[in-house]
Design a protein around this motif. Structure first.
Motif, PDB file in Angstrom:
ATOM      1  N   PHE A   1       0.824  -1.216   0.000  1.00 37.02           N
ATOM      2  CA  PHE A   1       0.000   0.000   0.000  1.00 37.02           C
ATOM      3  C   PHE A   1       0.859   1.268   0.000  1.00 37.02           C
ATOM      4  CE2 PHE A   1      -2.963  -3.257   1.295  1.00 37.02           C
ATOM      5  CZ  PHE A   1      -4.060  -2.947   0.512  1.00 37.02           C
ATOM      6  N   LYS A   2       2.180   1.067  -0.190  1.00 39.77           N
ATOM      7  CA  LYS A   2       3.118   2.194  -0.334  1.00 39.77           C
ATOM      8  C   LYS A   2       3.028   3.192   0.820  1.00 39.77           C
ATOM      9  CE  LYS A   2       3.266   1.925  -5.388  1.00 39.77           C
ATOM     10  NZ  LYS A   2       2.270   0.831  -5.567  1.00 39.77           N
ATOM     11  N   VAL A   3       2.961   2.674   2.033  1.00 40.66           N
ATOM     12  CA  VAL A   3       3.005   3.536   3.222  1.00 40.66           C
ATOM     13  C   VAL A   3       4.099   2.987   4.136  1.00 40.66           C
ATOM     14  CG1 VAL A   3       0.600   4.306   3.178  1.00 40.66           C
ATOM     15  CG2 VAL A   3       1.159   2.160   4.327  1.00 40.66           C
ATOM     16  N   PRO A   4       4.773   3.868   4.907  1.00 37.77           N
ATOM     17  CA  PRO A   4       5.825   3.363   5.793  1.00 37.77           C
ATOM     18  C   PRO A   4       5.236   2.623   6.991  1.00 37.77           C
ATOM     19  CG  PRO A   4       5.551   5.731   6.101  1.00 37.77           C
ATOM     20  CD  PRO A   4       4.648   5.338   4.968  1.00 37.77           C
ATOM     21  N   ALA A   5       4.045   3.017   7.357  1.00 38.61           N
ATOM     22  CA  ALA A   5       3.403   2.488   8.556  1.00 38.61           C
ATOM     23  C   ALA A   5       1.960   2.978   8.528  1.00 38.61           C
ATOM     24  CB  ALA A   5       4.114   3.018   9.803  1.00 38.61           C
ATOM     25  N   THR A   6       1.136   2.458   9.429  1.00 42.53           N
ATOM     26  CA  THR A   6      -0.217   3.000   9.566  1.00 42.53           C
ATOM     27  C   THR A   6      -0.523   3.190  11.053  1.00 42.53           C
ATOM     28  OG1 THR A   6      -1.455   0.922   9.814  1.00 42.53           O
ATOM     29  CG2 THR A   6      -0.997   1.633   7.556  1.00 42.53           C
ATOM     30  N   VAL A   7      -1.583   3.927  11.301  1.00 47.05           N
ATOM     31  CA  VAL A   7      -2.165   3.980  12.639  1.00 47.05           C
ATOM     32  C   VAL A   7      -3.261   2.916  12.643  1.00 47.05           C
ATOM     33  CG1 VAL A   7      -3.471   5.362  14.298  1.00 47.05           C
ATOM     34  CG2 VAL A   7      -1.746   6.445  12.835  1.00 47.05           C
ATOM     35  N   ARG A   8      -3.247   2.066  13.652  1.00 47.48           N
ATOM     36  CA  ARG A   8      -4.260   1.017  13.685  1.00 47.48           C
ATOM     37  C   ARG A   8      -5.025   1.082  14.995  1.00 47.48           C
ATOM     38  NH1 ARG A   8      -2.105  -4.918  14.326  1.00 47.48           N
ATOM     39  NH2 ARG A   8      -1.776  -4.081  16.417  1.00 47.48           N
ATOM     40  N   ALA A   9      -6.336   1.255  14.871  1.00 46.87           N
ATOM     41  CA  ALA A   9      -7.199   1.178  16.043  1.00 46.87           C
ATOM     42  C   ALA A   9      -7.906  -0.167  15.959  1.00 46.87           C
ATOM     43  CB  ALA A   9      -8.203   2.324  16.048  1.00 46.87           C
ATOM     44  N   SER A  10      -7.636  -1.036  16.914  1.00 45.77           N
ATOM     45  CA  SER A  10      -8.249  -2.370  16.884  1.00 45.77           C
ATOM     46  C   SER A  10      -9.127  -2.513  18.122  1.00 45.77           C
ATOM     47  CB  SER A  10      -7.176  -3.442  16.824  1.00 45.77           C
ATOM     48  OG  SER A  10      -6.198  -3.250  17.833  1.00 45.77           O
ATOM     49  N   MET A  11     -10.370  -2.891  17.883  1.00 45.11           N
ATOM     50  CA  MET A  11     -11.372  -2.837  18.942  1.00 45.11           C
ATOM     51  C   MET A  11     -11.662  -4.202  19.551  1.00 45.11           C
ATOM     52  SD  MET A  11     -13.624  -0.177  16.759  1.00 45.11           S
ATOM     53  CE  MET A  11     -12.651  -0.294  15.271  1.00 45.11           C
ATOM     54  N   ALA A  12     -12.197  -4.170  20.742  1.00 40.49           N
ATOM     55  CA  ALA A  12     -12.657  -5.384  21.414  1.00 40.49           C
ATOM     56  C   ALA A  12     -14.063  -5.102  21.944  1.00 40.49           C
ATOM     57  CB  ALA A  12     -11.730  -5.745  22.566  1.00 40.49           C
ATOM     58  N   PHE A  13     -14.694  -6.160  22.477  1.00 40.68           N
ATOM     59  CA  PHE A  13     -16.106  -6.024  22.866  1.00 40.68           C
ATOM     60  C   PHE A  13     -16.300  -5.083  24.050  1.00 40.68           C
ATOM     61  CE2 PHE A  13     -16.078  -8.704  26.651  1.00 40.68           C
ATOM     62  CZ  PHE A  13     -14.937  -9.486  26.457  1.00 40.68           C
ATOM     63  N   TYR A  14     -15.201  -4.718  24.764  1.00 43.25           N
ATOM     64  CA  TYR A  14     -15.357  -3.774  25.881  1.00 43.25           C
ATOM     65  C   TYR A  14     -15.219  -2.325  25.444  1.00 43.25           C
ATOM     66  CZ  TYR A  14     -10.324  -5.024  26.003  1.00 43.25           C
ATOM     67  OH  TYR A  14      -9.035  -5.325  25.683  1.00 43.25           O
ATOM     68  N   ASN A  15     -14.968  -2.091  24.173  1.00 46.19           N
ATOM     69  CA  ASN A  15     -14.871  -0.704  23.701  1.00 46.19           C
ATOM     70  C   ASN A  15     -16.271  -0.131  23.456  1.00 46.19           C
ATOM     71  OD1 ASN A  15     -11.950  -1.763  22.101  1.00 46.19           O
ATOM     72  ND2 ASN A  15     -11.988  -0.104  23.610  1.00 46.19           N
ATOM     73  N   THR A  16     -16.321   1.223  23.443  1.00 49.00           N
ATOM     74  CA  THR A  16     -17.618   1.883  23.337  1.00 49.00           C
ATOM     75  C   THR A  16     -17.583   2.937  22.229  1.00 49.00           C
ATOM     76  OG1 THR A  16     -16.986   3.674  24.825  1.00 49.00           O
ATOM     77  CG2 THR A  16     -17.914   1.690  25.843  1.00 49.00           C
ATOM     78  N   ARG A  17     -18.785   3.371  21.845  1.00 50.31           N
ATOM     79  CA  ARG A  17     -18.874   4.447  20.858  1.00 50.31           C
ATOM     80  C   ARG A  17     -18.208   5.724  21.377  1.00 50.31           C
ATOM     81  NH1 ARG A  17     -23.797   5.215  16.964  1.00 50.31           N
ATOM     82  NH2 ARG A  17     -23.847   3.179  15.965  1.00 50.31           N
ATOM     83  N   SER A  18     -18.313   5.980  22.685  1.00 53.37           N
ATOM     84  CA  SER A  18     -17.711   7.222  23.176  1.00 53.37           C
ATOM     85  C   SER A  18     -16.179   7.141  23.119  1.00 53.37           C
ATOM     86  CB  SER A  18     -18.222   7.571  24.572  1.00 53.37           C
ATOM     87  OG  SER A  18     -17.765   6.623  25.486  1.00 53.37           O
ATOM     88  N   GLU A  19     -15.634   5.941  23.197  1.00 58.64           N
ATOM     89  CA  GLU A  19     -14.184   5.800  23.009  1.00 58.64           C
ATOM     90  C   GLU A  19     -13.794   6.077  21.554  1.00 58.64           C
ATOM     91  OE1 GLU A  19     -12.317   2.807  26.205  1.00 58.64           O
ATOM     92  OE2 GLU A  19     -13.667   1.818  24.806  1.00 58.64           O
ATOM     93  N   ILE A  20     -14.660   5.704  20.634  1.00 57.12           N
ATOM     94  CA  ILE A  20     -14.409   6.002  19.220  1.00 57.12           C
ATOM     95  C   ILE A  20     -14.447   7.527  19.012  1.00 57.12           C
ATOM     96  CG2 ILE A  20     -15.200   5.637  16.835  1.00 57.12           C
ATOM     97  CD1 ILE A  20     -14.153   3.078  18.301  1.00 57.12           C
ATOM     98  N   ASP A  21     -15.365   8.178  19.716  1.00 58.32           N
ATOM     99  CA  ASP A  21     -15.409   9.651  19.664  1.00 58.32           C
ATOM    100  C   ASP A  21     -14.094  10.247  20.177  1.00 58.32           C
ATOM    101  OD1 ASP A  21     -17.987   9.736  18.642  1.00 58.32           O
ATOM    102  OD2 ASP A  21     -18.914   9.791  20.634  1.00 58.32           O
ATOM    103  N   ALA A  22     -13.557   9.660  21.264  1.00 58.78           N
ATOM    104  CA  ALA A  22     -12.288  10.152  21.822  1.00 58.78           C
ATOM    105  C   ALA A  22     -11.162   9.965  20.810  1.00 58.78           C
ATOM    106  CB  ALA A  22     -11.963   9.410  23.123  1.00 58.78           C
TER     107      ALA A  22
END
Lengths: 151, 420
Positions: free
Chosen positions: B386-407
């Protein structure tokens, strides 16, 4: 935003990241070294033109995060015009600043602009970003013809 | 003696998925980082542990610590029961046909290496081919490169399309009687892509090839049934599924396992030893030389009890919502570009922010309490693709919430502001 963030990403760093100085290949370089940080994949090449025992010109090529790009850019400004031993001494003091171990060189002259990196020592994960170009220029000064790894 | 304490899941008490009650089972989730509430979105690297898993370790060490499979005393019997009981839990968790098909290992990485060094050395010859995919973690690349170099075999790679999905037509073309093994991720750690594993297996088996799946990133997100998938080997890791580090499992079909040579020599893997001759133990013990990681295996079992009680289907549904929401809110930031947009995806968003190196983004997110991975995710070929040096990866689990996605989104906006 938080002061922690402003301490780390000072204006000078952001500026040198956006407009890196001396980022070019130096034709007819007398010495050259390559640095690599296997953790993040950052690569940097440093080129030196030496006259007598003085660094006449220093440039770099490569790309990485803001800390490593700005560090390489500011390194070229700091090292240019220094004697080989002054440049190596500067490496030692910069390294002390970043790793939070100023040691015996703390009495020496201030690091000037380079002090914008003083915030990095609080972020162990980023220390190698700030020191990559410096390890590489030291290798070029010592004329070690191999790839320098931060590991 | 408490060797099989049932987890207390408050979240499954109601029909609605009560994420706040589940979060209270994970002590670490209430801590702060840099003065901000921790938003832990690095679950593909490792997951957090519920109190029942932590308790399982403490209880083992404080109440029945003993070596297994040898003692006649009460503690040894209790430890053996708990350790073998955890094996049954793993078997049921992935629906393996029998408990002997579950081999304890240190990690999913070791599971893959075990197959390469036992089955691989016996079955891969000069001129044979091994197929892997373009989205593999280094742990499902390097063991096969080493095996190919040793045996004179050839490694081939199924390419990815621009969404980060396998090019199945190309895979079909690559398959031939020369191919002895297909090794693929069930779910990509770097992109989140869920591969059509049943189809991969069907096509490989039609050509007589054996299939290994790296399931490390699959089992935390949805129910897995190895018999329905039909794969020959399946690797999984405890710490990716809310259990302790240092233990994992290899599923291998019984018929294959009984024909495989041993992995390491030592105690527990033998039936009898003389200086002239050694008779190996039955499977799976033949592959488990030495005193194993007893405590963490028991903790692994406790983690499986926990997610099973929450319900894998409920987990999958909650995560689907999180993934959709994360995609929506991050899409509204013009500087964000997603890497990996497969139709079938686990709750992982990998992205780059225009003009900002992922490591800088990672540090700035951290300062706001948001833990993500910024890097190549041990999948450098994916970054190259994908011709990028790295990425930011947000990987979720069942204890995560929509408000954490907002954060997360707020923190990403802060990155954009700082660099523009």
């Amino acid at each position: 935003m938080t002061s922690e963030l402003d301490d780390l990403y000072q204006e000078v760093i952001l500026d040198h990241n956006k407009r890196p100085r001396n980022r070019k290949k130096l034709e007819n370089a007398d010495r050259q070294a390559e640095g690599y940080n296997p953790l993040c994949g950052d690569h940097v090449n440093v080129f030196l033109k030496i006259e007598g025992d003085r660094v006449r010109e220093v440039t770099f090529e490569g790309s990485g995060c803001a800390i490593s790009t700005a560090s390489a850019s500011l390194m070229t400004e700091a090292v240019r015009g220094k004697t080989l031993s002054e440049a190596k001494e500067l490496f030692g003091r910069f390294h002390g600043l970043i790793t939070g171990e100023p040691g015996e060189t703390s009495d020496g002259p201030g690091l000037g602009k380079l002090e914008v990196f003083s915030g990095v020592c609080k972020y162990p994960a980023r220390v190698k970003c700030a020191t990559l170009a410096w390890h590489t220029v030291k290798a070029a000064l010592d004329d070690e013809g191999e790839v320098i790894s931060t590991e | 003696m408490t060797t099989t304490s049932q987890p207390t899941i408050t979240g499954q008490a109601t029909n609605a998925f009560d994420v706040e009650r589940i979060r209270r089972d994970f002590p670490i989730l209430s801590r702060e980082v840099h003065g901000k509430p921790l938003v832990y979105l690095d679950n593909a690297a490792t997951t957090q542990k519920p109190q029942c898993v932590i308790d399982a370790l403490t209880t083992y060490y404080s109440e029945y610590n003993a070596n297994i499979h040898r003692g006649v005393h009460a503690l040894s019997v209790a430890a053996t029961e708990a350790y073998e009981g955890a094996r049954l839990k793993i078997q049921r968790f992935i629906n393996a046909g029998r408990p002997e098909e579950i081999v304890y290992v240190r990690s999913a990485t070791e599971a893959i290496n075990l197959v390469a060094q036992t089955w691989g050395v016996e079955n891969i010859a000069a001129g044979d081919e091994i197929i892997i995919t373009g989205m593999e973690h280094h742990s499902n690349i390097v063991p096969w490169q080493m095996l190919c170099a040793k045996q004179g075999a050839r490694l081939r790679v199924v390419p990815l399309n621009d969404n980060g999905e396998l090019e199945l037509d190309e895979y079909e073309r690559m398959l031939s009687p020369k191919v002895k093994l297909v090794a693929a991720a069930h779910v990509s750690n770097a992109l989140g892509t869920v591969n059509p594993v049943e189809r991969l297996v069907e096509l490989a088996h039609a050509q007589g090839a054996v299939v290994l799946l790296d399931g490390a990133q699959a089992v935390p997100h949805a129910a897995v049934d190895v018999q329905a998938i039909g794969c020959d080997f399946y690797a999984l890791s405890s710490h990716k599924v809310f259990g302790p580090t240092g233990v994992g499992a290899l599923y291998a079909k019984y018929d294959l396992l009984t024909k495989m040579p041993p992995y390491q020599g030592g105690g527990d893997m033998i039936a009898s030893v003389t200086f002239e001759n050694t008779i190996y133990n039955d499977v799976p013990h033949k592959f488990e030389a030495g005193t194993p990681n007893i405590a963490d295996a028991i903790g692994f079992g406790a983690a499986i009890d926990y997610v099973t009680a929450v319900g894998m289907d409920a987990i999958a549904a909650h995560e689907r919502d999180l993934l959709e929401y994360a995609t929506e809110v991050l899409s509204s930031i013009p500087e964000v570009r997603f890497i990996g947009t497969a139709k079938a995806r686990a709750a992982v968003v990998s992205f780059v922010i225009e003009g900002v190196h992922p490591h800088d983004a990672g540090t700035i997110l951290d300062l706001q309490g948001v833990a993500v991975r910024a890097g190549h995710h041990c999948a450098q070929p994916v970054m190259l693709r994908f011709k990028v040096p790295a990425t930011v990866r947000a990987s979720m689990a069942f204890y995560n919430t929509r408000s954490e996605i907002d954060a997360l989104a707020t923190a990403v906006r802060c990155v954009v502001e700082k660099f523009n």
